[in-house]
Scaffold this motif. Structure first.
Motif, PDB file in Angstrom:
ATOM      1  N   GLU A  76       0.668  -1.228  -0.167  1.00 23.70           N
ATOM      2  CA  GLU A  76      -0.129   0.041   0.029  1.00 23.70           C
ATOM      3  C   GLU A  76       0.849   1.260   0.089  1.00 23.70           C
ATOM      4  O   GLU A  76       1.824   1.543   0.795  1.00 23.70           O
ATOM      5  N   GLY A  77       0.596   2.357  -1.031  1.00 28.39           N
ATOM      6  CA  GLY A  77       1.193   3.511  -0.861  1.00 28.39           C
ATOM      7  C   GLY A  77       2.694   3.423  -1.690  1.00 28.39           C
ATOM      8  O   GLY A  77       3.223   4.593  -1.990  1.00 28.39           O
ATOM      9  N   SER A  78       2.948   2.302  -2.509  1.00 29.73           N
ATOM     10  CA  SER A  78       4.069   2.534  -3.203  1.00 29.73           C
ATOM     11  C   SER A  78       3.895   1.695  -4.279  1.00 29.73           C
ATOM     12  O   SER A  78       3.215   0.780  -4.333  1.00 29.73           O
ATOM     13  N   ARG A  79       5.091   1.588  -5.279  1.00 31.33           N
ATOM     14  CA  ARG A  79       4.993   1.128  -6.521  1.00 31.33           C
ATOM     15  C   ARG A  79       6.244   0.319  -6.786  1.00 31.33           C
ATOM     16  O   ARG A  79       7.267   1.027  -6.757  1.00 31.33           O
ATOM     17  N   LEU A  80       6.525  -0.855  -7.122  1.00 29.86           N
ATOM     18  CA  LEU A  80       7.666  -1.379  -7.623  1.00 29.86           C
ATOM     19  C   LEU A  80       8.183  -1.130  -8.957  1.00 29.86           C
ATOM     20  O   LEU A  80       7.181  -0.924  -9.603  1.00 29.86           O
ATOM     21  N   GLU A  81       9.002  -0.924  -9.184  1.00 36.85           N
ATOM     22  CA  GLU A  81       9.567  -0.262 -10.675  1.00 36.85           C
ATOM     23  C   GLU A  81       9.615  -1.573 -11.878  1.00 36.85           C
ATOM     24  O   GLU A  81       9.451  -0.945 -12.752  1.00 36.85           O
ATOM     25  N   GLU A  82      10.288  -2.337 -11.473  1.00 36.88           N
ATOM     26  CA  GLU A  82      10.614  -3.320 -12.618  1.00 36.88           C
ATOM     27  C   GLU A  82      10.604  -5.058 -12.174  1.00 36.88           C
ATOM     28  O   GLU A  82      10.208  -5.223 -11.127  1.00 36.88           O
ATOM     29  N   TYR A  83      10.777  -5.858 -13.075  1.00 42.10           N
ATOM     30  CA  TYR A  83      10.441  -7.402 -12.809  1.00 42.10           C
ATOM     31  C   TYR A  83      11.519  -8.000 -11.653  1.00 42.10           C
ATOM     32  O   TYR A  83      10.920  -8.466 -10.731  1.00 42.10           O
ATOM     33  N   PRO A  84      12.948  -7.505 -11.360  1.00 44.11           N
ATOM     34  CA  PRO A  84      13.578  -7.776 -10.618  1.00 44.11           C
ATOM     35  C   PRO A  84      13.057  -7.464  -8.956  1.00 44.11           C
ATOM     36  O   PRO A  84      13.257  -8.038  -8.153  1.00 44.11           O
ATOM     37  N   ASP A  85      12.427  -6.384  -9.093  1.00 43.44           N
ATOM     38  CA  ASP A  85      11.838  -5.610  -7.869  1.00 43.44           C
ATOM     39  C   ASP A  85      10.528  -6.566  -7.282  1.00 43.44           C
ATOM     40  O   ASP A  85      10.660  -6.903  -6.174  1.00 43.44           O
ATOM     41  N   VAL A  86       9.855  -7.236  -8.412  1.00 40.27           N
ATOM     42  CA  VAL A  86       8.817  -7.943  -8.117  1.00 40.27           C
ATOM     43  C   VAL A  86       9.360  -9.450  -7.384  1.00 40.27           C
ATOM     44  O   VAL A  86       8.827  -9.964  -6.373  1.00 40.27           O
ATOM     45  N   ALA A  87      10.195 -10.016  -8.254  1.00 42.85           N
ATOM     46  CA  ALA A  87      10.853 -11.113  -7.588  1.00 42.85           C
ATOM     47  C   ALA A  87      11.657 -11.159  -6.329  1.00 42.85           C
ATOM     48  O   ALA A  87      11.388 -11.890  -5.508  1.00 42.85           O
ATOM     49  N   GLU A  88      12.304  -9.867  -6.152  1.00 42.72           N
ATOM     50  CA  GLU A  88      12.813  -9.687  -4.773  1.00 42.72           C
ATOM     51  C   GLU A  88      11.597  -9.668  -3.687  1.00 42.72           C
ATOM     52  O   GLU A  88      11.829 -10.272  -2.515  1.00 42.72           O
ATOM     53  N   ALA A  89      10.508  -8.871  -4.038  1.00 40.85           N
ATOM     54  CA  ALA A  89       9.552  -9.033  -3.109  1.00 40.85           C
ATOM     55  C   ALA A  89       8.972 -10.412  -2.825  1.00 40.85           C
ATOM     56  O   ALA A  89       8.389 -10.433  -1.594  1.00 40.85           O
ATOM     57  N   ALA A  90       8.998 -11.009  -3.800  1.00 40.69           N
ATOM     58  CA  ALA A  90       8.295 -12.385  -3.801  1.00 40.69           C
ATOM     59  C   ALA A  90       9.395 -13.573  -3.150  1.00 40.69           C
ATOM     60  O   ALA A  90       8.682 -14.108  -1.940  1.00 40.69           O
TER      61      ALA A  90
END
Length: 194
Positions: A76-90
């Motif tokens: 909530e309140g932020s946006r990931l920038e690219e695919y590697p950010d999504v992979a790191e969050a997961a």
């Protein structure tokens, strides 16, 4: 849908240098690329199975695109920038590195394959239709690389790329009537439909 709109309202867009109309031109250039120009022949070669497969992949693309957007706004309140950010969050930092290596290698190899194939296609076309212009295929690959590379080097911002996007939109709009002309339909669309 309302939740997604709230995320967009929270973002600060003042640092962006392009307009929505410019984004439209750039999206058309990406979506309506050379693959769209080859689509009639591809569907003609694959027959009815190709049309079914095309519909299935379209639905899969829509579903995975929605999933990716949800992943970009998972916090909530932020946006990931690219695919590697999504992979790191997961999955953590190892997944970030793994994804970054493969994402960048796919992007680079896709561009290289495009340059190779376009150079070979130019060579083949000229060999068949204009033999006096024919050179060795490696020179046509070089011409394709320069044609792709020069705009990449000199157009630094998305605002400058918009002009190129407008040109390609006009080009594709000009080419579409050729594909829909009834005289060309047997050649492009209906060659091998069972």
């Amino acid at each position: 849908m309302e939740k997604e709109n709230n995320h967009f309202e929270k973002e600060d867009h003042s640092h962006r240098t392009s307009s929505s109309f410019a984004a439209y031109f750039n999206i058309i250039c990406v979506v309506a690329g050379t693959g769209v120009l080859a689509l009639p022949a591809t569907l003609g070669d694959s027959g009815w199975y190709g049309i079914v497969l095309f519909a299935v992949t379209a639905v899969a693309s829509i579903i995975t695109s929605k999933m990716l957007i949800e992943c970009l706004y998972y916090k909530e309140g932020s946006r990931l920038e690219e695919y590697p950010d999504v992979a790191e969050a997961a999955f953590g930092s190892v997944a970030r590195t793994f994804t970054k290596v493969f994402h960048y290698s796919i992007s680079l190899s896709g561009a290289c394959i495009y340059i190779l194939v376009s150079g070979l296609n130019i060579h083949t076309l000229l060999q068949d239709y204009a033999p006096s212009w024919n050179m060795h295929f490696r020179y046509w690959i070089l011409v394709s690389g320069v044609t792709v590379g020069v705009p990449f080097v000199f157009l630094k911002t998305i605002r400058e790329v918009t002009l190129l996007g407008g040109f390609w939109c006009a080009y594709y709009a000009d080419q579409c009537p050729v594909c829909s002309d009834p005289r060309f339909l047997p050649v492009f669309c209906c060659r091998h439909v069972p």
